[in-house]
Design a protein around this motif. Structure first.
Motif, PDB file in Angstrom:
ATOM      1  N   PRO A   1       3.374   0.604 -14.677  1.00 58.78           N
ATOM      2  CA  PRO A   1       2.937   0.914 -13.309  1.00 58.78           C
ATOM      3  C   PRO A   1       2.456  -0.318 -12.539  1.00 58.78           C
ATOM      4  N   MET A   2       1.842  -1.258 -13.244  1.00 55.34           N
ATOM      5  CA  MET A   2       1.415  -2.488 -12.566  1.00 55.34           C
ATOM      6  C   MET A   2       2.625  -3.258 -12.053  1.00 55.34           C
ATOM      7  N   MET A   3       3.662  -3.359 -12.893  1.00 53.50           N
ATOM      8  CA  MET A   3       4.861  -4.086 -12.489  1.00 53.50           C
ATOM      9  C   MET A   3       5.504  -3.429 -11.267  1.00 53.50           C
ATOM     10  N   VAL A   4       5.609  -2.130 -11.308  1.00 51.28           N
ATOM     11  CA  VAL A   4       6.250  -1.408 -10.210  1.00 51.28           C
ATOM     12  C   VAL A   4       5.431  -1.545  -8.929  1.00 51.28           C
ATOM     13  N   SER A   5       4.121  -1.379  -9.033  1.00 50.59           N
ATOM     14  CA  SER A   5       3.292  -1.453  -7.825  1.00 50.59           C
ATOM     15  C   SER A   5       3.269  -2.852  -7.238  1.00 50.59           C
ATOM     16  N   ILE A   6       3.241  -3.867  -8.075  1.00 48.53           N
ATOM     17  CA  ILE A   6       3.283  -5.239  -7.573  1.00 48.53           C
ATOM     18  C   ILE A   6       4.636  -5.513  -6.918  1.00 48.53           C
ATOM     19  N   SER A   7       5.700  -4.996  -7.497  1.00 51.14           N
ATOM     20  CA  SER A   7       7.033  -5.172  -6.904  1.00 51.14           C
ATOM     21  C   SER A   7       7.124  -4.500  -5.540  1.00 51.14           C
ATOM     22  N   ILE A   8       6.601  -3.285  -5.433  1.00 48.17           N
ATOM     23  CA  ILE A   8       6.622  -2.572  -4.150  1.00 48.17           C
ATOM     24  C   ILE A   8       5.803  -3.330  -3.116  1.00 48.17           C
ATOM     25  N   ALA A   9       4.612  -3.781  -3.515  1.00 47.56           N
ATOM     26  CA  ALA A   9       3.768  -4.535  -2.586  1.00 47.56           C
ATOM     27  C   ALA A   9       4.466  -5.822  -2.130  1.00 47.56           C
ATOM     28  N   GLY A  10       5.154  -6.473  -3.045  1.00 48.78           N
ATOM     29  CA  GLY A  10       5.878  -7.693  -2.691  1.00 48.78           C
ATOM     30  C   GLY A  10       7.002  -7.442  -1.703  1.00 48.78           C
ATOM     31  N   VAL A  11       7.746  -6.379  -1.921  1.00 46.78           N
ATOM     32  CA  VAL A  11       8.851  -6.048  -1.018  1.00 46.78           C
ATOM     33  C   VAL A  11       8.317  -5.657   0.365  1.00 46.78           C
TER      34      VAL A  11
ATOM     35  N   VAL B   1      -1.162   3.654   4.575  1.00 46.35           N
ATOM     36  CA  VAL B   1      -1.568   4.766   3.706  1.00 46.35           C
ATOM     37  C   VAL B   1      -0.814   4.699   2.378  1.00 46.35           C
ATOM     38  N   GLY B   2       0.470   4.438   2.422  1.00 45.87           N
ATOM     39  CA  GLY B   2       1.262   4.342   1.200  1.00 45.87           C
ATOM     40  C   GLY B   2       0.789   3.217   0.298  1.00 45.87           C
ATOM     41  N   ALA B   3       0.514   2.056   0.878  1.00 50.55           N
ATOM     42  CA  ALA B   3       0.019   0.925   0.091  1.00 50.55           C
ATOM     43  C   ALA B   3      -1.341   1.246  -0.515  1.00 50.55           C
ATOM     44  N   ALA B   4      -2.197   1.924   0.248  1.00 47.92           N
ATOM     45  CA  ALA B   4      -3.518   2.301  -0.259  1.00 47.92           C
ATOM     46  C   ALA B   4      -3.394   3.309  -1.403  1.00 47.92           C
ATOM     47  N   MET B   5      -2.446   4.221  -1.303  1.00 47.66           N
ATOM     48  CA  MET B   5      -2.243   5.203  -2.376  1.00 47.66           C
ATOM     49  C   MET B   5      -1.748   4.528  -3.658  1.00 47.66           C
ATOM     50  N   ILE B   6      -0.861   3.563  -3.507  1.00 47.82           N
ATOM     51  CA  ILE B   6      -0.372   2.827  -4.679  1.00 47.82           C
ATOM     52  C   ILE B   6      -1.520   2.059  -5.326  1.00 47.82           C
ATOM     53  N   ALA B   7      -2.322   1.372  -4.511  1.00 40.12           N
ATOM     54  CA  ALA B   7      -3.475   0.640  -5.029  1.00 40.12           C
ATOM     55  C   ALA B   7      -4.476   1.584  -5.692  1.00 40.12           C
ATOM     56  N   GLY B   8      -4.707   2.735  -5.075  1.00 35.49           N
ATOM     57  CA  GLY B   8      -5.617   3.720  -5.649  1.00 35.49           C
ATOM     58  C   GLY B   8      -5.124   4.262  -6.971  1.00 35.49           C
TER      59      GLY B   8
END
Length: 76
Positions: A34-44, A62-69
């Motif tokens: 999940p860390m890899m996926v969330s960092i990849s999404i944030a990067g894109v 909101v989407g970025a905050a939900m991923i971080a949460g």
């Protein structure tokens, strides 16, 4: 400049793979993936906003905050 974006993309993919392999040695799979996926999404998303002229909308925030949460709760 024609091949540069491809070289950067391939290099980024390779670096991401190497960092993921290191993370798998130090973290549990249920946290590393999940860390890899969330960092990849944030990067894109960040790349799209800063270099792709994409708009910063409330839904993206909101989407970025939900991923971080979600990542926060996985770590706990």
């Amino acid at each position: 400049s024609g091949m540069l974006p491809y070289a950067v993309a391939i290099g980024s993919y390779g670096l991401g793979f190497a960092l993921y392999a290191v993370a798998l040695r130090r973290l549990e799979l249920s946290l590393a993936y999940p860390m890899m996926v969330s960092i990849s999404i944030a990067g894109v998303v960040g790349y799209g906003i800063f270099f792709g002229a994409e708009a910063v909308t409330a839904w993206r925030i909101v989407g970025a905050a939900m991923i971080a949460g979600g990542l926060f709760f996985l770590v706990r």
